[in-house]
Design an enzyme around this catalytic site. Structure first.
Site, mmCIF file in Angstrom:
data_model
loop_
_atom_site.group_PDB
_atom_site.id
_atom_site.type_symbol
_atom_site.label_atom_id
_atom_site.label_comp_id
_atom_site.label_asym_id
_atom_site.label_seq_id
_atom_site.Cartn_x
_atom_site.Cartn_y
_atom_site.Cartn_z
ATOM 1 N N ALA A 52 0.485 7.917 6.081
ATOM 2 C CA ALA A 52 0.668 7.339 4.896
ATOM 3 C C ALA A 52 0.662 7.988 3.690
ATOM 4 O O ALA A 52 -0.068 9.038 3.787
ATOM 5 C CB ALA A 52 -0.434 5.900 4.660
ATOM 6 N N TYR A 53 1.356 7.427 2.554
ATOM 7 C CA TYR A 53 1.213 8.445 1.617
ATOM 8 C C TYR A 53 -0.065 7.310 0.640
ATOM 9 O O TYR A 53 0.218 6.204 0.410
ATOM 10 C CB TYR A 53 2.290 8.081 0.400
ATOM 11 C CG TYR A 53 2.196 8.757 -0.921
ATOM 12 C CD1 TYR A 53 1.586 9.928 -1.224
ATOM 13 C CD2 TYR A 53 2.946 7.943 -1.728
ATOM 14 C CE1 TYR A 53 1.425 10.355 -2.486
ATOM 15 C CE2 TYR A 53 2.870 8.433 -3.234
ATOM 16 C CZ TYR A 53 2.355 9.751 -3.540
ATOM 17 O OH TYR A 53 2.285 10.038 -4.736
ATOM 18 N N THR A 54 -1.336 8.086 0.613
ATOM 19 C CA THR A 54 -2.626 7.005 0.605
ATOM 20 C C THR A 54 -3.183 7.402 -1.059
ATOM 21 O O THR A 54 -4.181 6.727 -1.287
ATOM 22 C CB THR A 54 -3.797 7.364 1.275
ATOM 23 O OG1 THR A 54 -3.657 8.866 1.406
ATOM 24 C CG2 THR A 54 -3.242 7.175 2.762
ATOM 25 N N THR A 93 -4.297 -2.310 4.739
ATOM 26 C CA THR A 93 -5.084 -2.002 3.716
ATOM 27 C C THR A 93 -5.549 -3.443 2.888
ATOM 28 O O THR A 93 -5.061 -4.407 2.765
ATOM 29 C CB THR A 93 -4.750 -1.232 2.440
ATOM 30 O OG1 THR A 93 -5.490 -1.219 1.415
ATOM 31 C CG2 THR A 93 -3.305 -1.659 2.114
ATOM 32 N N ASP A 94 -7.111 -3.655 2.476
ATOM 33 C CA ASP A 94 -7.393 -4.703 1.648
ATOM 34 C C ASP A 94 -6.375 -4.883 0.644
ATOM 35 O O ASP A 94 -6.453 -5.824 -0.313
ATOM 36 C CB ASP A 94 -8.822 -4.438 1.432
ATOM 37 C CG ASP A 94 -9.110 -3.058 0.603
ATOM 38 O OD1 ASP A 94 -8.387 -2.070 0.846
ATOM 39 O OD2 ASP A 94 -9.890 -3.123 -0.364
ATOM 40 N N TYR A 117 1.115 0.836 -3.897
ATOM 41 C CA TYR A 117 0.787 1.198 -2.711
ATOM 42 C C TYR A 117 0.648 -0.080 -1.613
ATOM 43 O O TYR A 117 1.088 -0.076 -0.571
ATOM 44 C CB TYR A 117 -0.754 1.853 -2.986
ATOM 45 C CG TYR A 117 -1.365 2.169 -1.428
ATOM 46 C CD1 TYR A 117 -1.137 3.024 -0.512
ATOM 47 C CD2 TYR A 117 -2.779 1.489 -1.120
ATOM 48 C CE1 TYR A 117 -1.828 3.242 0.651
ATOM 49 C CE2 TYR A 117 -3.426 1.627 -0.068
ATOM 50 C CZ TYR A 117 -2.950 2.429 0.823
ATOM 51 O OH TYR A 117 -3.709 2.776 2.054
ATOM 52 N N LYS A 121 2.631 -1.144 1.655
ATOM 53 C CA LYS A 121 1.709 -1.118 3.049
ATOM 54 C C LYS A 121 2.051 -2.380 3.383
ATOM 55 O O LYS A 121 2.151 -2.653 4.736
ATOM 56 C CB LYS A 121 0.344 -0.934 2.811
ATOM 57 C CG LYS A 121 -0.403 0.335 2.678
ATOM 58 C CD LYS A 121 0.053 1.417 3.684
ATOM 59 C CE LYS A 121 -0.999 1.269 4.726
ATOM 60 N NZ LYS A 121 -0.818 2.197 5.922
ATOM 61 N N TRP A 142 -11.925 1.123 1.748
ATOM 62 C CA TRP A 142 -13.007 1.930 1.090
ATOM 63 C C TRP A 142 -13.418 2.973 2.293
ATOM 64 O O TRP A 142 -14.630 3.185 2.443
ATOM 65 C CB TRP A 142 -14.002 1.306 0.508
ATOM 66 C CG TRP A 142 -13.733 0.264 -0.659
ATOM 67 C CD1 TRP A 142 -12.401 -0.221 -0.939
ATOM 68 C CD2 TRP A 142 -14.698 -0.231 -1.558
ATOM 69 N NE1 TRP A 142 -12.785 -1.172 -1.801
ATOM 70 C CE2 TRP A 142 -13.969 -1.168 -2.539
ATOM 71 C CE3 TRP A 142 -15.996 0.106 -1.796
ATOM 72 C CZ2 TRP A 142 -14.507 -1.567 -3.497
ATOM 73 C CZ3 TRP A 142 -16.716 -0.657 -2.757
ATOM 74 C CH2 TRP A 142 -16.091 -1.530 -3.552
HETATM 75 N N1 LIG Z 1 -8.614 5.738 2.787
HETATM 76 C C1 LIG Z 1 -8.731 4.506 2.582
HETATM 77 O O1 LIG Z 1 -9.772 4.045 1.980
HETATM 78 C C2 LIG Z 1 -8.028 3.564 3.449
HETATM 79 C C3 LIG Z 1 -8.303 2.193 3.208
HETATM 80 C C4 LIG Z 1 -7.390 0.939 3.734
HETATM 81 C C5 LIG Z 1 -6.136 1.641 4.795
HETATM 82 N N2 LIG Z 1 -6.185 2.993 4.936
HETATM 83 C C6 LIG Z 1 -4.942 3.412 5.681
HETATM 84 O O2 LIG Z 1 -5.599 4.112 6.686
HETATM 85 C C7 LIG Z 1 -4.787 4.991 7.239
HETATM 86 C C8 LIG Z 1 -5.200 6.332 7.329
HETATM 87 O O3 LIG Z 1 -5.958 6.657 6.057
HETATM 88 P P1 LIG Z 1 -6.715 7.870 5.554
HETATM 89 O O4 LIG Z 1 -7.643 7.743 4.321
HETATM 90 O O5 LIG Z 1 -7.231 8.562 6.966
HETATM 91 O O6 LIG Z 1 -5.283 8.709 5.064
HETATM 92 P P2 LIG Z 1 -5.194 10.332 4.757
HETATM 93 O O7 LIG Z 1 -6.380 11.102 4.945
HETATM 94 O O8 LIG Z 1 -4.346 10.416 3.736
HETATM 95 O O9 LIG Z 1 -4.182 10.593 6.144
HETATM 96 C C9 LIG Z 1 -2.853 10.407 5.984
HETATM 97 C C10 LIG Z 1 -2.032 11.404 6.701
HETATM 98 O O10 LIG Z 1 -0.568 11.260 6.906
HETATM 99 C C11 LIG Z 1 -0.045 12.274 6.475
HETATM 100 N N3 LIG Z 1 1.381 11.812 5.964
HETATM 101 C C12 LIG Z 1 1.725 11.702 4.761
HETATM 102 N N4 LIG Z 1 3.252 11.532 4.718
HETATM 103 C C13 LIG Z 1 3.652 11.711 5.686
HETATM 104 C C14 LIG Z 1 4.751 11.737 6.487
HETATM 105 N N5 LIG Z 1 5.996 11.346 5.876
HETATM 106 N N6 LIG Z 1 4.948 12.043 7.829
HETATM 107 C C15 LIG Z 1 3.680 12.190 8.632
HETATM 108 N N7 LIG Z 1 2.548 12.223 8.121
HETATM 109 C C16 LIG Z 1 2.529 12.103 6.825
HETATM 110 C C17 LIG Z 1 -0.825 12.759 5.405
HETATM 111 O O11 LIG Z 1 -0.428 14.318 5.393
HETATM 112 P P3 LIG Z 1 -0.886 15.064 3.911
HETATM 113 O O12 LIG Z 1 -2.247 14.852 3.765
HETATM 114 O O13 LIG Z 1 -0.286 16.464 4.160
HETATM 115 O O14 LIG Z 1 0.059 14.140 2.897
HETATM 116 C C18 LIG Z 1 -2.039 12.716 6.028
HETATM 117 O O15 LIG Z 1 -2.477 13.573 7.121
HETATM 118 C C19 LIG Z 1 -3.557 5.019 6.421
HETATM 119 O O16 LIG Z 1 -2.554 4.321 6.885
HETATM 120 C C20 LIG Z 1 -4.031 4.123 5.179
HETATM 121 O O17 LIG Z 1 -2.894 3.681 4.533
HETATM 122 C C21 LIG Z 1 -6.814 3.969 4.375
#
Ligand SMILES: NC(=O)c1ccc[n+]([C@@H]2O[C@H](COP(=O)([O-])OP(=O)(O)OC[C@H]3O[C@@H](n4cnc5c(N)ncnc54)[C@H](OP(=O)(O)O)[C@@H]3O)[C@@H](O)[C@H]2O)c1
Length: 282
Positions: A52-54, A93-94, A117, A121, A142
């Site tokens: 994801a683009y987070t 996500t929330d 975002y 999502k 979070w």
């Molecule tokens: N973090 C939060 O608080 C949170 C909360 C709710 C839901 N989520 C969801 O949970 C999931 C994991 O989150 P996370 O925090 O672990 O995210 P993260 O650390 O940002 O990991 C997302 C990964 O996706 C990669 N990515 C981005 N663009 C891509 C593409 N086009 N093709 C393939 N890979 C790509 C990123 O690579 P780069 O780093 O190189 O860009 C990164 O390795 C996500 O789906 C997010 O939306 C996260």
């Protein structure tokens, strides 16, 4: 951040060669032919899509990238899962909620995102629901953990540099430890759960209270923490003021009760993070 912990947990529950993890170097989810072809060639039984683009504020200024990765990228993963008749698992996500409810959101509550975002999502969720019958959508919030940029590490770093920290006190949710989330995802896979599930550590707080706990549990008492409003902080993306998630469905399906966020935080700090140095000693 979540991906590395999930790989660790899955490798301890399934045989190593049954679980294959890819990052952006191996697969760019925006490229339809390439990503569908690569996933299809593996013939997986389960596709777990975390990419994801987070960057929530970054999504506001780069809407095109937000939708290309979070919505269209998900569509490509769904297409691949559908071709392989695989189970599709999608992390959401929330931020699909607007925060008006003021009590924990359950899976059947209508989404209404406030920012790009959240919209991107939610579009991803829609592609999952339309494209495959066997799916799991896991909404969480979070996140922090040992492998990514996160709020806990940011507070510890700032505590090593400043005497006063201002933290927003008008957004409420549940900080969630990636290892606890990874274990819950693994259990949902093992019981072959289907549908939407909310997964977050239990009990709620604001970012301000979370920041205070991070410092307290790290033994830092020289830093003053002041509450501030989201308006004062002035971030580009609007965030829900209340986005706690009701995780009763997870409990019903797996028997798992998520532990309180404060317990998980203590474990994280003890296992992975050193208390910050006193700036006066530098
Ligand atoms: N973090 C939060 O608080 C949170 C909360 C709710 C839901 N989520 C969801 O949970 C999931 C994991 O989150 P996370 O925090 O672990 O995210 P993260 O650390 O940002 O990991 C997302 C990964 O996706 C990669 N990515 C981005 N663009 C891509 C593409 N086009 N093709 C393939 N890979 C790509 C990123 O690579 P780069 O780093 O190189 O860009 C990164 O390795 C996500 O789906 C997010 O939306 C996260």
């Amino acid at each position: 951040m979540l991906g590395k912990n999930l790989m660790g947990v899955l490798h301890s529950s399934f045989s190593r060669d049954e679980v294959i993890g890819w990052d952006i170097e191996e697969i760019d989810i925006r490229k339809e032919d390439d990503s569908v072809g690569k996933i299809e060639a593996l013939r997986p039984e389960v596709v777990i899509h975390l990419a994801a683009y987070t960057d929530v504020d970054g999504c506001e200024s780069d809407k095109e990238r937000a939708f290309a990765v979070n919505a269209e990228g998900t569509k490509h993963a769904v297409l691949a899962a559908s071709k392989c008749r695989a189970k599709m698992i999608y992390l959401s996500t929330d931020y699909v909620f607007d925060g008006e409810k003021r009590e924990p959101y359950s899976e059947s509550d209508p989404p209404h995102p406030l920012n790009v975002y959240g919209h991107s999502k939610l579009k991803g969720e829609q592609y999952v629901q339309e494209g495959v019958s066997d799916f799991l959508i896991i909404r969480t919030q979070w996140l922090y953990g040992p492998f990514g940029k996160n709020f806990v590490d940011s507070i510890l770093r700032q505590a090593g540099e400043k005497k006063t920290l201002s933290i927003v006190d008008d957004q409420t949710g549940s900080p969630t430890y990636t290892i606890d989330l990874a274990e819950a995802i693994c259990e949902l896979i093992q019981v072959d759960a289907r549908g939407i599930f909310h997964v977050a550590n239990s009990e709620i707080c604001t970012w301000y209270a979370f920041g205070q706990a991070i410092l307290k549990f790290s033994g830092v008492n020289r830093v003053r923490v002041l509450p501030m409003s989201s308006k004062e902080l002035g971030r580009p993306a609007a965030r829900p003021s209340y986005s706690a998630l009701n995780c009763q469905k997870l409990k019903k399906e797996t028997g798992r009760t998520m532990r309180p966020w404060s317990e998980a935080l203590k474990d994280y700090l003890a296992a992975y993070r050193q208390p910050p140095a006193d700036p006066a000693d530098k």
